[in-house]
Design an enzyme around this catalytic site. Structure first.
Site: not given
Ligand code: AMP
Length: 209
Positions: A13, A88, A165, A122, A154
């Site tokens: 995405k 989310r 997750r 990744r 990461r």
């Molecule tokens: P991502 O890069 O989108 O996978 O986000 C990395 C991490 O940031 C996620 O695993 C969450 O811990 C946090 N995170 C990102 N977006 C959100 C959101 N909308 N609500 C809550 N936590 C978020």
């Protein structure tokens, strides 16, 4: 155009959101990127965020909503934007509905097996670029093509955190599919195809509507 991209980790995405934002010339807003940049700055908020993110937990809704609300006040979003990784949770979607009217929601759909396969391959760079050793490896092993820095896994891409997750995605984010379906704005796209084909598919859908 106000667009949301939904999808599990490694669904692509983020990649699709960036491609579309360049094509439509509207900003790509990723809460994950905003949070990582805050963590990097080393302030108090960054330390709080890191406690949630490194464990694979979601950042609390109140804090996340505040960050997005502030971001959506900026001048550059006046012609639209693409949200990646937000909302989310149901609470976040309801909050967003109160402040903005969303035009389209793209769900990039992949199986959990595919997500796990992609995440274990990744690699990330501190400059923000990510690679997949199977589909788009760096030219030189372990080194970023763009800035030459060493690549790393990461913390939240470690196997146990990934499982947590994915579980959270099914529990908290999947219900949003129905939420947006009921609003008539949801479009589901098969994410297990080449990046460029998916991008073209998304562009065609946008052109048609
Ligand atoms: P991502 O890069 O989108 O996978 O986000 C990395 C991490 O940031 C996620 O695993 C969450 O811990 C946090 N995170 C990102 N977006 C959100 C959101 N909308 N609500 C809550 N936590 C978020």
């Amino acid at each position: 155009m106000k667009i949301i991209f939904l999808g599990s980790q490694a669904s692509g995405k983020g990649t699709q959101a960036i491609l579309l934002s360049k094509k439509l010339n509207i900003p790509h807003i990723s809460t994950g990127d905003i949070f990582r940049a805050t963590i990097k700055s080393g302030n108090e908020l960054g330390r709080t965020l890191n406690e949630y993110i490194s464990k694979g937990s979601l950042v609390p809704d109140e804090l996340t909503n505040k960050v997005i609300e502030e971001r959506l006040k900026k001048e550059d979003v006046k012609n639209g934007y693409i949200l990646d990784g937000y909302p989310r949770t149901f609470e976040q979607a309801v909050f967003l509905d109160k402040i903005q009217k969303i035009d389209k929601v793209f769900e990039i759909n992949i199986s959990d097996e595919e997500a796990i396969k992609r995440i274990s391959n990744r690699r990330s760079c501190s400059c923000g670029k990510t690679y997949n050793l199977l589909y788009n490896p760096p030219k030189k092993e372990g080194i970023c093509d763009l800035c030459g820095k060493p690549l790393f896994v990461r913390e939240d891409d470690q196997p146990e955190t990934v499982k947590k997750r994915l579980k959270l995605y099914h529990q908290k984010t999947k219900p949003l599919i129905d939420y947006y379906k009921k609003q008539g704005v949801l479009i589901t796209v098969d994410g297990e195809r080449p990046i460029e084909i998916i991008h073209q598919d998304i562009l065609n859908i946008i052109k048609k509507k």
